[in-house]
Motif scaffolding. Structure first.
Motif, PDB file in Angstrom:
ATOM      1  N   GLY A  20     -45.729 -17.865  18.592  1.00 49.18           N
ATOM      2  CA  GLY A  20     -45.628 -16.385  18.771  1.00 49.18           C
ATOM      3  C   GLY A  20     -44.605 -16.013  19.990  1.00 49.18           C
ATOM      4  O   GLY A  20     -44.494 -14.746  20.023  1.00 49.18           O
ATOM      5  N   GLN A  21     -44.601 -16.820  20.733  1.00 48.30           N
ATOM      6  CA  GLN A  21     -43.907 -16.769  22.086  1.00 48.30           C
ATOM      7  C   GLN A  21     -42.292 -16.322  21.886  1.00 48.30           C
ATOM      8  O   GLN A  21     -41.773 -15.606  22.448  1.00 48.30           O
ATOM      9  CB  GLN A  21     -44.113 -17.744  23.134  1.00 48.30           C
ATOM     10  CG  GLN A  21     -43.351 -17.414  24.463  1.00 48.30           C
ATOM     11  CD  GLN A  21     -43.532 -18.626  25.500  1.00 48.30           C
ATOM     12  OE1 GLN A  21     -44.181 -19.570  24.979  1.00 48.30           O
ATOM     13  NE2 GLN A  21     -43.069 -18.433  26.738  1.00 48.30           N
ATOM     14  N   ALA A  22     -41.947 -17.052  20.665  1.00 45.69           N
ATOM     15  CA  ALA A  22     -40.427 -16.897  20.446  1.00 45.69           C
ATOM     16  C   ALA A  22     -40.323 -15.492  19.805  1.00 45.69           C
ATOM     17  O   ALA A  22     -39.258 -14.869  20.258  1.00 45.69           O
ATOM     18  CB  ALA A  22     -40.025 -17.944  19.404  1.00 45.69           C
ATOM     19  N   LEU A  24     -42.128 -12.657  20.770  1.00 48.20           N
ATOM     20  CA  LEU A  24     -42.070 -11.770  21.887  1.00 48.20           C
ATOM     21  C   LEU A  24     -40.773 -11.858  22.825  1.00 48.20           C
ATOM     22  O   LEU A  24     -40.214 -10.893  22.940  1.00 48.20           O
ATOM     23  CB  LEU A  24     -43.222 -12.226  22.718  1.00 48.20           C
ATOM     24  CG  LEU A  24     -43.316 -11.375  24.330  1.00 48.20           C
ATOM     25  CD1 LEU A  24     -43.824  -9.909  23.417  1.00 48.20           C
ATOM     26  CD2 LEU A  24     -44.608 -12.015  24.836  1.00 48.20           C
ATOM     27  N   TYR A  25     -40.169 -13.190  22.932  1.00 44.91           N
ATOM     28  CA  TYR A  25     -38.863 -13.133  23.591  1.00 44.91           C
ATOM     29  C   TYR A  25     -37.962 -12.492  22.651  1.00 44.91           C
ATOM     30  O   TYR A  25     -36.965 -11.709  23.427  1.00 44.91           O
ATOM     31  CB  TYR A  25     -38.683 -14.822  23.962  1.00 44.91           C
ATOM     32  CG  TYR A  25     -37.356 -14.871  24.543  1.00 44.91           C
ATOM     33  CD1 TYR A  25     -37.132 -14.533  25.812  1.00 44.91           C
ATOM     34  CD2 TYR A  25     -36.165 -15.194  24.168  1.00 44.91           C
ATOM     35  CE1 TYR A  25     -36.011 -14.512  26.847  1.00 44.91           C
ATOM     36  CE2 TYR A  25     -34.981 -15.469  24.789  1.00 44.91           C
ATOM     37  CZ  TYR A  25     -34.845 -15.022  26.074  1.00 44.91           C
ATOM     38  OH  TYR A  25     -33.692 -15.192  26.817  1.00 44.91           O
ATOM     39  N   LEU A  26     -37.954 -12.711  21.640  1.00 47.53           N
ATOM     40  CA  LEU A  26     -36.930 -12.076  20.694  1.00 47.53           C
ATOM     41  C   LEU A  26     -36.878 -10.315  20.955  1.00 47.53           C
ATOM     42  O   LEU A  26     -35.997  -9.695  21.084  1.00 47.53           O
ATOM     43  CB  LEU A  26     -36.833 -12.465  19.398  1.00 47.53           C
ATOM     44  CG  LEU A  26     -36.087 -11.779  18.213  1.00 47.53           C
ATOM     45  CD1 LEU A  26     -34.576 -12.048  18.611  1.00 47.53           C
ATOM     46  CD2 LEU A  26     -36.384 -12.162  16.953  1.00 47.53           C
ATOM     47  N   TRP A  27     -38.364  -9.989  20.910  1.00 49.81           N
ATOM     48  CA  TRP A  27     -38.549  -8.513  21.062  1.00 49.81           C
ATOM     49  C   TRP A  27     -37.682  -8.016  22.495  1.00 49.81           C
ATOM     50  O   TRP A  27     -37.163  -6.924  22.419  1.00 49.81           O
ATOM     51  CB  TRP A  27     -39.867  -8.294  20.773  1.00 49.81           C
ATOM     52  CG  TRP A  27     -40.142  -6.889  21.198  1.00 49.81           C
ATOM     53  CD1 TRP A  27     -40.167  -5.816  20.332  1.00 49.81           C
ATOM     54  CD2 TRP A  27     -40.783  -6.243  22.468  1.00 49.81           C
ATOM     55  NE1 TRP A  27     -40.497  -4.556  20.950  1.00 49.81           N
ATOM     56  CE2 TRP A  27     -40.642  -4.768  22.071  1.00 49.81           C
ATOM     57  CE3 TRP A  27     -40.873  -6.873  23.639  1.00 49.81           C
ATOM     58  CZ2 TRP A  27     -41.217  -4.010  23.191  1.00 49.81           C
ATOM     59  CZ3 TRP A  27     -41.152  -5.810  24.608  1.00 49.81           C
ATOM     60  CH2 TRP A  27     -41.705  -4.841  24.531  1.00 49.81           C
ATOM     61  N   TYR A  28     -38.070  -8.752  23.502  1.00 48.64           N
ATOM     62  CA  TYR A  28     -37.781  -8.359  24.705  1.00 48.64           C
ATOM     63  C   TYR A  28     -36.075  -8.153  24.690  1.00 48.64           C
ATOM     64  O   TYR A  28     -35.726  -7.552  25.521  1.00 48.64           O
ATOM     65  CB  TYR A  28     -38.425  -9.312  25.779  1.00 48.64           C
ATOM     66  CG  TYR A  28     -37.702  -9.108  27.047  1.00 48.64           C
ATOM     67  CD1 TYR A  28     -38.252  -8.151  27.826  1.00 48.64           C
ATOM     68  CD2 TYR A  28     -36.688 -10.030  27.613  1.00 48.64           C
ATOM     69  CE1 TYR A  28     -37.582  -7.920  29.240  1.00 48.64           C
ATOM     70  CE2 TYR A  28     -36.207  -9.907  28.745  1.00 48.64           C
ATOM     71  CZ  TYR A  28     -36.647  -8.860  29.625  1.00 48.64           C
ATOM     72  OH  TYR A  28     -36.249  -8.535  30.915  1.00 48.64           O
ATOM     73  N   SER A  29     -35.832  -9.491  24.209  1.00 47.63           N
ATOM     74  CA  SER A  29     -34.140  -9.674  24.426  1.00 47.63           C
ATOM     75  C   SER A  29     -33.460  -8.492  23.429  1.00 47.63           C
ATOM     76  O   SER A  29     -32.510  -7.769  23.962  1.00 47.63           O
ATOM     77  CB  SER A  29     -33.666 -10.828  23.737  1.00 47.63           C
ATOM     78  OG  SER A  29     -32.380 -11.053  23.775  1.00 47.63           O
ATOM     79  N   LEU A  30     -33.976  -8.047  22.453  1.00 47.45           N
ATOM     80  CA  LEU A  30     -33.458  -7.126  21.695  1.00 47.45           C
ATOM     81  C   LEU A  30     -33.500  -5.626  22.365  1.00 47.45           C
ATOM     82  O   LEU A  30     -32.481  -4.746  22.504  1.00 47.45           O
ATOM     83  CB  LEU A  30     -34.004  -7.020  20.313  1.00 47.45           C
ATOM     84  CG  LEU A  30     -33.638  -8.138  19.272  1.00 47.45           C
ATOM     85  CD1 LEU A  30     -34.390  -7.906  17.982  1.00 47.45           C
ATOM     86  CD2 LEU A  30     -32.159  -8.138  19.018  1.00 47.45           C
ATOM     87  N   ARG A  31     -34.554  -5.645  22.900  1.00 45.20           N
ATOM     88  CA  ARG A  31     -34.881  -4.038  23.814  1.00 45.20           C
ATOM     89  C   ARG A  31     -34.007  -4.053  24.910  1.00 45.20           C
ATOM     90  O   ARG A  31     -33.562  -3.051  25.196  1.00 45.20           O
ATOM     91  CB  ARG A  31     -36.371  -3.911  24.015  1.00 45.20           C
ATOM     92  CG  ARG A  31     -37.313  -3.974  23.239  1.00 45.20           C
ATOM     93  CD  ARG A  31     -37.423  -2.524  22.411  1.00 45.20           C
ATOM     94  NE  ARG A  31     -37.838  -1.644  23.741  1.00 45.20           N
ATOM     95  CZ  ARG A  31     -38.302  -0.618  23.598  1.00 45.20           C
ATOM     96  NH1 ARG A  31     -38.035  -0.035  22.347  1.00 45.20           N
ATOM     97  NH2 ARG A  31     -38.447   0.078  24.526  1.00 45.20           N
TER      98      ARG A  31
END
Length: 97
Positions: A20-22, A24-31
């Protein structure tokens, strides 16, 4: 354990689940990148795929790149060293990048 040929690995997770950490990191990067940053990344990926297609073709090998795709598909190399060096995803007689 199940051998996943195109990953050149064994799947040891429950039903191929991912951490699930991946996500979360993807969401952060896209934002953080925003729409303009994502568009730049897409253009770069597509240009890189076209470059790879052109270089493979110039080398006398057959490959395919569909319009609006960043995945170059080619015949699976006979030499496993090439597959490992370039981390090609293979399945049967096909490889893709």
């Amino acid at each position: 354990e199940q051998k996943i040929e195109y990953l050149n690995s064994v799947d040891t997770t429950i039903m191929g689940s991912r951490n699930g950490q991946a996500a979360l990191y993807l969401w952060y990067s896209l934002r953080k990148k925003g729409i303009a940053g994502i568009k730049r990344d897409v253009v770069h990926c597509m240009e890189t795929a076209q470059y790879l297609r052109d270089k493979i073709t110039e080398a006398g090998l057959t490959c395919r790149l569909n319009d609006l795709s960043s995945t170059v598909v080619l015949e699976r190399p006979m030499d496993d060293k090439v597959i490992k060096r370039w981390q090609l995803a293979c399945e049967e007689d096909i490889a893709h990048v």
